[in-house]
Design a protein around this motif. Structure first.
Motif, mmCIF file in Angstrom:
data_model
loop_
_atom_site.group_PDB
_atom_site.id
_atom_site.type_symbol
_atom_site.label_atom_id
_atom_site.label_comp_id
_atom_site.label_asym_id
_atom_site.label_seq_id
_atom_site.Cartn_x
_atom_site.Cartn_y
_atom_site.Cartn_z
ATOM 1 N N UNK A 1 68.178 -71.216 85.283
ATOM 2 C CA UNK A 1 66.910 -70.503 85.416
ATOM 3 C C UNK A 1 65.789 -71.508 85.580
ATOM 4 N N UNK A 2 64.737 -71.065 86.186
ATOM 5 C CA UNK A 2 63.534 -71.886 86.294
ATOM 6 C C UNK A 2 62.586 -71.469 85.189
ATOM 7 N N UNK A 3 62.232 -72.397 84.350
ATOM 8 C CA UNK A 3 61.370 -72.088 83.222
ATOM 9 C C UNK A 3 60.726 -73.354 82.703
ATOM 10 N N UNK A 4 60.000 -73.256 81.603
ATOM 11 C CA UNK A 4 59.298 -74.437 81.092
ATOM 12 C C UNK A 4 60.230 -75.567 80.688
ATOM 13 N N UNK A 5 61.496 -75.242 80.387
ATOM 14 C CA UNK A 5 62.429 -76.293 79.978
ATOM 15 C C UNK A 5 63.073 -76.986 81.174
ATOM 16 N N UNK B 1 57.131 -63.146 72.720
ATOM 17 C CA UNK B 1 56.116 -62.977 73.771
ATOM 18 C C UNK B 1 56.615 -62.036 74.865
ATOM 19 N N UNK B 2 55.723 -61.319 75.511
ATOM 20 C CA UNK B 2 56.127 -60.343 76.534
ATOM 21 C C UNK B 2 56.932 -60.955 77.676
ATOM 22 N N UNK B 3 56.718 -62.241 77.970
ATOM 23 C CA UNK B 3 57.431 -62.863 79.085
ATOM 24 C C UNK B 3 58.761 -63.495 78.664
ATOM 25 N N UNK B 4 59.145 -63.326 77.408
ATOM 26 C CA UNK B 4 60.426 -63.873 76.950
ATOM 27 C C UNK B 4 61.547 -62.924 77.378
ATOM 28 N N UNK B 5 62.428 -63.399 78.255
ATOM 29 C CA UNK B 5 63.452 -62.536 78.838
ATOM 30 C C UNK B 5 64.432 -62.009 77.794
ATOM 31 N N UNK B 6 64.561 -62.709 76.662
ATOM 32 C CA UNK B 6 65.489 -62.239 75.633
ATOM 33 C C UNK B 6 65.055 -60.887 75.079
ATOM 34 N N UNK C 1 69.319 -57.344 70.172
ATOM 35 C CA UNK C 1 69.129 -58.016 68.882
ATOM 36 C C UNK C 1 67.783 -58.732 68.792
ATOM 37 N N UNK C 2 67.091 -58.868 69.931
ATOM 38 C CA UNK C 2 65.780 -59.511 69.932
ATOM 39 C C UNK C 2 64.637 -58.493 70.055
ATOM 40 N N UNK C 3 64.937 -57.249 69.874
ATOM 41 C CA UNK C 3 63.943 -56.202 70.112
ATOM 42 C C UNK C 3 63.527 -55.505 68.820
ATOM 43 N N UNK C 4 62.222 -55.256 68.679
ATOM 44 C CA UNK C 4 61.664 -54.410 67.630
ATOM 45 C C UNK C 4 62.153 -54.703 66.232
ATOM 46 N N UNK C 5 62.559 -53.622 65.543
ATOM 47 C CA UNK C 5 62.999 -53.739 64.159
ATOM 48 C C UNK C 5 64.271 -54.573 64.031
ATOM 49 N N UNK C 6 65.084 -54.610 65.084
ATOM 50 C CA UNK C 6 66.290 -55.447 65.043
ATOM 51 C C UNK C 6 65.918 -56.906 64.807
ATOM 52 N N UNK C 7 64.950 -57.393 65.570
ATOM 53 C CA UNK C 7 64.563 -58.802 65.441
ATOM 54 C C UNK C 7 63.955 -59.075 64.073
ATOM 55 N N UNK C 8 63.125 -58.174 63.577
ATOM 56 C CA UNK C 8 62.529 -58.366 62.248
ATOM 57 C C UNK C 8 63.628 -58.500 61.195
#
Length: 331
Positions: free
Chosen positions: A26-30, A223-228, A234-241
């Motif tokens: 992927x093309x990203x900051x890393x 962040x909104x632009x984080x594809x995960x 598992x990275x969404x909403x209450x799951x991530x918390x």
């Protein structure tokens, strides 16, 4: 570098393997303008310290990753065990189109991979997923033909369940099963790992940091632009918390042991058995010393007990794969 036999009759591989996807995926900051130089330097630095298992896929960067590995291995082919996944189909825009494991396609994919890698033989060759529309016996039979022709050395599988593993192994001996395995993803312990051990199949565990969840530097929400956050439940909403509360225990233990959460996560996989080789993804050589230090980390019974309680199977909630791919992996 300590080495283990991968499977009963497989090659000798380093205690950890190098996952090369991040160098091209992927093309990203890393991934900056020097990504090729960084990738080649990372592979060669890994070889220098004795890491010999290199994991790639013909669809990583649409062939870019294989060419990168080939460039890094010029004059050093005998130092590496190359594992290649095939079968994922993508459009020019990067859209996922499905998996192709038809025998004729497999032999075509292998021909292109050999050319891009610049090698005479691929060490471990495996479908990226078990395609539901092709009998696994047909897929394995095509790879067995390539082994007979001297173009592939060992048969691998990726993300197969126990029943698929048995069927494949009955057609041709399977050397290794590449599958997600970490503190956060332990479903293989129910029946896949026992089956692999019964058959003498080695495990190559990817995702040991669970897409970054176990690195200890994440906050909710992403962040909104984080594809995960867009792809993985598992990275969404209450799951991530919920999941980050579990990870906080890992962070506290790492601080007490004067190491990083990532090192603890790698060390835990290393301690699950010599038949399990964790893949560690890197795209820069500067990441190598931290990951290598995990080889020297020893966890006490108390440490293991705490991790076992905190990260029992099912403790991390939310599917590990995007909903559209869930039917293609064991759960």
């Amino acid at each position: 570098m300590k080495r283990h036999r991968l499977g009963i009759n497989g090659p000798l591989v380093s205690a950890i393997g190098l996952g090369c996807m991040q160098m091209s995926g992927a093309v990203g900051p890393h991934l900056g303008p020097d990504r090729d130089q960084d990738g080649i330097a990372t592979i060669q630095a890994a070889l220098d310290v004795g890491i010999n298992l290199l994991n790639t896929g013909d669809f990583y960067g649409m062939g870019h990753n294989e060419m990168l590995v080939g460039r890094a291995l010029k004059g050093r082919r005998d130092q590496a065990i190359i594992s290649v996944k095939f079968g994922a189909q993508k459009s020019p825009s990067g859209a996922f189109l499905g998996f192709d494991s038809r025998p004729a396609s497999i032999k075509n994919f292998a021909a292109y991979s050999l050319q891009r890698l610049g090698v005479e033989v691929i060490d471990i060759y495996q479908p990226a997923r078990i395609a539901p529309d092709v009998p696994i016996e047909d897929t394995v039979g095509a790879i067995a033909d390539l082994i007979q022709e001297g173009k592939v050395r060992f048969l691998g599988l990726s993300e197969a369940n126990a029943e698929q593993l048995r069927r494949a192994h009955a057609t041709h001996p399977v050397t290794a099963l590449e599958i997600e395995y970490s503190l956060a993803t332990r479903m293989i312990e129910r029946d896949i790992l026992p089956t692999a051990r019964e058959l003498g199949v080695g495990i190559v565990g990817y995702g040991v940091a669970a897409q970054g969840l176990l690195l200890g530097d994440m906050t909710a929400p992403l962040p909104p632009d984080d594809r995960r956050a867009k792809l993985f439940p598992r990275f969404q909403g209450a799951n991530l918390v919920h999941n980050l509360k579990r990870v906080s225990v890992l962070k506290e233990l790492a601080a007490a042991r004067n190491c990083t959460p990532a090192q603890l996560a790698i060390a835990w996989v290393l301690m699950r058995g010599e038949d399990i080789v964790p893949l560690v993804g890197m795209s820069r050589p500067s990441r190598l010393p931290e990951n290598l230090a995990a080889l020297e980390l020893r966890l006490s019974k108390e440490d293991l007990g705490l991790l076992e309680e905190t990260f029992a199977d099912g403790a991390i909630i939310g599917d590990r794969q995007p909903p559209q791919f869930k039917h293609l992996v064991p759960n």
